[in-house]
Write an enzyme that holds these catalytic residues in place. Structure first.
Site, PDB file in Angstrom:
ATOM      1  N   GLU A  69     -34.896 -87.593  52.985  1.00 54.45           N
ATOM      2  CA  GLU A  69     -33.937 -88.686  53.104  1.00 54.45           C
ATOM      3  C   GLU A  69     -33.251 -88.668  54.462  1.00 54.45           C
ATOM      4  O   GLU A  69     -33.000 -89.718  55.062  1.00 54.45           O
ATOM      5  CB  GLU A  69     -32.882 -88.602  51.991  1.00 54.45           C
ATOM      6  N   PRO A 272     -46.608 -74.610  49.430  1.00 54.42           N
ATOM      7  CA  PRO A 272     -45.743 -74.884  48.282  1.00 54.42           C
ATOM      8  C   PRO A 272     -44.501 -75.672  48.690  1.00 54.42           C
ATOM      9  O   PRO A 272     -43.989 -75.506  49.802  1.00 54.42           O
ATOM     10  CB  PRO A 272     -45.368 -73.485  47.781  1.00 54.42           C
ATOM     11  N   ASN A 339     -44.058 -87.950  49.236  1.00 49.19           N
ATOM     12  CA  ASN A 339     -44.229 -89.025  50.210  1.00 49.19           C
ATOM     13  C   ASN A 339     -45.593 -88.949  50.892  1.00 49.19           C
ATOM     14  O   ASN A 339     -45.888 -87.972  51.584  1.00 49.19           O
ATOM     15  CB  ASN A 339     -43.103 -88.921  51.249  1.00 49.19           C
ATOM     16  N   PRO A 340     -46.452 -89.987  50.730  1.00 53.40           N
ATOM     17  CA  PRO A 340     -47.785 -89.944  51.351  1.00 53.40           C
ATOM     18  C   PRO A 340     -47.821 -90.519  52.758  1.00 53.40           C
ATOM     19  O   PRO A 340     -48.851 -90.460  53.425  1.00 53.40           O
ATOM     20  CB  PRO A 340     -48.608 -90.830  50.406  1.00 53.40           C
ATOM     21  N   GLU A 342     -46.325 -89.699  55.658  1.00 52.00           N
ATOM     22  CA  GLU A 342     -46.486 -88.775  56.783  1.00 52.00           C
ATOM     23  C   GLU A 342     -47.954 -88.422  56.987  1.00 52.00           C
ATOM     24  O   GLU A 342     -48.448 -88.391  58.120  1.00 52.00           O
ATOM     25  CB  GLU A 342     -45.662 -87.512  56.546  1.00 52.00           C
TER      26      GLU A 342
END
Length: 443
Positions: A69, A272, A339-340, A342
């Site tokens: 965020e 991880p 979030n894909p 990046e």
């Protein structure tokens, strides 16, 4: 009747907070012992400021819970600061605090967000006296919202989203949702679905601007570390399982086992989500007979390494640049997804489990263009990785589709700024008037 329910529920929340307030010391102390709080700045969590407020002009409070965020609103913070408006930015984690202090030190004052208790929130607001409060994504804290409302400080939710779970929870108590959301002067939503959900729950003014994360550049990486690892790995086939949650590391290890006979020298990179699980993950992998190299210990993968364990903070940009294929976690054994965007920005083919509710709009767009694939289980994941390793043209097609999708999604920043202008304009005007008056006063 619903208003009475809402008042009763919020009064109960306030009472519970008052009763719990004396116990906050042990709670914060426990978090410090787990490495989740900064002991030197623990008083900030009680609303005690560690920095004096500047008296020169208006101030905006920006809050972003975590690193993701914080990165999403960073360009927004820079734009607002560029108007001459002072910004105090709060976050809730040590990693997000480090991000703000490193990336926004020239345009924002960082503080840890006060705990959602009336004494802490009131103390914070008494000191900083913000003219406007902006909160990122889905951070809804009842006491903070009520205290801001009581002081008539406009509060806006930007890059706003509501997951399926959150929407279902709020929809079960619509009177409470409306009592809180009516305090929001504006909601700037990520997608049409999110915007409609906020409207249904009682938000009065809603604008859909898109996802700010699409306007942020890809995560950075150390050029030296990247060059060194790329040299060590050479042309070895590799893929990555990123931001994994419990159970997904085991899944990645099983995929490696299934594919290692077909792809000689295969390297699997596992990163991880919570790096403190590094020891636990390593032990499980060693028991299965894998040769593991851990990034946190400075170990480099050699020809015999099966799995490169990326248990370090702030190096996602490095791991993404080491692979053209990435499975994103919290989507197979966990829920919500990661979030894909990046990965897509860097031309990485995105694979994910089905549970991506928190990033539904981004995944829908990537799937439509062919930049991502959803896998049902371990077998399907192994088949997809196998296919992409064997078919460079298909892999390149997914990479191009991902970058095209991100370009299509850009533009949320100017749209968000436009939605914020009714709240920023008075602050800019007061700055302009102060500058005009200053020479006259000197004369």
């Amino acid at each position: 009747m619903s208003d009475a329910f809402a008042r009763t529920a919020l009064a109960a929340y306030r009472l519970a907070g008052s009763l719990a307030y004396p116990m906050l010391g042990p709670y914060v102390g426990y978090r410090i012992s787990r490495g989740k709080e900064d002991p030197a700045r623990r008083r900030e969590r009680y609303g005690y400021a560690s920095i004096a407020r500047r008296d020169n002009g208006p101030l905006l409070w920006m809050h972003a819970a975590s690193v993701g965020e914080s990165a999403a609103v960073a360009p927004l913070v820079r734009e607002i600061s560029g108007y001459g408006i002072n910004v105090v930015m709060t976050t809730g984690t040590m990693t997000s605090a480090s991000f703000v202090q490193e990336q926004l030190v020239d345009c924002a004052i960082h503080q840890y967000v006060p705990l959602d208790m009336k004494p802490s929130v009131a103390r914070f607001l008494d000191h900083w006296q913000p003219d406007v409060a902006i909160v990122a994504e889905s951070e809804i804290w009842p006491m903070t919202m009520l205290e801001l409302g009581r002081r008539r400080i406009p509060q806006i939710l930007v890059n706003a989203r509501l997951s399926d779970r959150s929407f279902k929870r709020w929809k079960s108590a619509p009177w409470l949702a409306e009592a809180l959301l009516e305090n929001l002067a504006h909601v700037v939503a990520q997608s049409d679905v999110d915007g409609e959900r906020f409207r249904l729950l009682g938000a009065r003014a809603v604008t859909v601007a898109g996802n700010l994360k699409a306007d942020v550049g890809p995560p950075s990486s150390s050029e030296q570390a990247l060059a060194e690892l790329q040299w060590l790995l050479g042309s070895r086939p590799r893929w990555a399982a990123l931001s994994t949650h419990p159970g997904e590391e085991e899944l990645a290890a099983d995929v490696h086992l299934a594919l290692s006979q077909r792809h000689s020298g295969l390297l699997t990179i596992i990163v991880p989500r919570h790096v403190e699980r590094g020891d636990e993950i390593e032990q499980a992998l060693l028991k299965q007979g894998f040769k593991v190299a851990r990034r946190s210990r400075g170990e480099q993968p050699d020809d015999r390494t099966d799995i490169f364990l990326g248990d370090t903070m702030g190096e996602m940009g490095l791991y993404l640049r080491l692979t053209d294929i990435a499975f994103l976690g919290k989507s197979m054994t966990g829920e919500g997804g990661q979030n894909p965007l990046e990965a897509a920005m860097l031309g990485t083919a995105v694979l994910s489990g089905r549970y991506v509710q928190n990033f539904r709009d981004a995944y829908q767009r990537l799937l439509k263009n062919g930049g991502a694939r959803i896998v049902r289980d371990e077998e399907m994941l192994a088949n997809c990785v196998d296919q992409l390793l064997q078919e460079p043209a298909r892999l390149a097609g997914m990479a191009k589709a991902g970058t095209v999708t991100v370009e299509e999604m850009r533009g949320a920043l100017p749209r968000t700024l436009q939605a914020l202008q009714p709240f920023l304009h008075p602050l800019k005007l007061s700055i302009s008037l102060a500058r005009r008056c200053r020479p006259a006063m000197l004369r």
